[in-house]
Design a protein around this motif. Structure first.
Motif, PDB file in Angstrom:
ATOM      1  N   GLN A   2      35.369  57.948  78.603  1.00 52.38           N
ATOM      2  CA  GLN A   2      35.642  59.088  79.491  1.00 52.38           C
ATOM      3  C   GLN A   2      34.312  59.710  79.904  1.00 52.38           C
ATOM      4  O   GLN A   2      33.440  59.926  79.062  1.00 52.38           O
ATOM      5  N   GLN A   4      32.270  62.828  82.075  1.00 52.22           N
ATOM      6  CA  GLN A   4      32.361  64.191  82.588  1.00 52.22           C
ATOM      7  C   GLN A   4      31.070  64.508  83.306  1.00 52.22           C
ATOM      8  O   GLN A   4      30.022  64.650  82.675  1.00 52.22           O
ATOM      9  N   SER A  24      32.467  60.558  76.344  1.00 49.22           N
ATOM     10  CA  SER A  24      33.218  60.744  75.108  1.00 49.22           C
ATOM     11  C   SER A  24      34.058  59.502  74.871  1.00 49.22           C
ATOM     12  O   SER A  24      34.419  58.791  75.801  1.00 49.22           O
ATOM     13  N   GLY A  25      34.315  59.252  73.628  1.00 47.25           N
ATOM     14  CA  GLY A  25      35.142  58.107  73.294  1.00 47.25           C
ATOM     15  C   GLY A  25      34.353  56.850  72.957  1.00 47.25           C
ATOM     16  O   GLY A  25      34.810  56.031  72.173  1.00 47.25           O
ATOM     17  N   THR A  27      30.043  55.152  72.850  1.00 49.63           N
ATOM     18  CA  THR A  27      28.627  55.404  73.045  1.00 49.63           C
ATOM     19  C   THR A  27      28.181  54.774  74.357  1.00 49.63           C
ATOM     20  O   THR A  27      28.560  53.651  74.675  1.00 49.63           O
ATOM     21  N   ASN A  76      24.117  61.076  74.418  1.00 46.88           N
ATOM     22  CA  ASN A  76      25.179  60.279  75.038  1.00 46.88           C
ATOM     23  C   ASN A  76      25.418  60.718  76.483  1.00 46.88           C
ATOM     24  O   ASN A  76      26.568  60.873  76.924  1.00 46.88           O
ATOM     25  N   THR A  77      24.321  60.919  77.184  1.00 47.34           N
ATOM     26  CA  THR A  77      24.382  61.507  78.521  1.00 47.34           C
ATOM     27  C   THR A  77      23.415  60.780  79.455  1.00 47.34           C
ATOM     28  O   THR A  77      22.345  60.341  79.029  1.00 47.34           O
TER      29      THR A  77
END
Length: 123
Positions: A2, A4, A24-25, A27, A76-77
């Motif tokens: 997911q 965002q 999310s969910g 890596t 994680n971005t």
């Protein structure tokens, strides 16, 4: 995975914004990542892409030298730093991810997409 996207907003021409795409969910380290944008009535267009390691990047000609894509594994971005913004950069910006093909985050066939964040550049 997911996704965002955030960080959009209203800025004057010549200004800067930094977009973020948080996952999310899963890596993000196993995913190729990309940014796209779309204006109402027009097709979605490629903006930038980055490889899993971050070593390889690709940019649309229209943003080369102004935008920088990067990734932070610890957060994680994935980020898109946008400088020297122009009114023609106004669009909804989307992040995309794919765990199999770098080409898919360039040609728009990526498997996962974020919800989009609006970038508006005033003249």
């Amino acid at each position: 995975v997911q996704l965002q996207a955030s960080g959009g907003g209203l800025v004057q021409a010549g200004g800067s914004l930094r977009l973020s795409c948080a996952a999310s969910g899963r890596t993000l380290s196993t995913y190729f990542m990309g940014w796209f944008r779309q204006v109402p009535g027009k097709e979605r267009e490629f903006v930038a892409a980055i490889s899993r390691t971050g070593i390889s990047t690709s940019y649309a000609d229209s943003v080369k030298g102004r935008f920088t894509i990067s990734r932070d594994g610890a957060k994680n971005t994935v980020f898109l730093q946008m400088n020297s913004l122009k009114p023609e950069d106004t669009a909804v910006h989307y992040c995309a991810a794919d765990d199999r093909s770098y080409g898919s985050v360039v040609d728009g066939t990526a498997g996962s997409w974020g919800q989009g964040t609006q970038v508006t550049v005033s003249s």
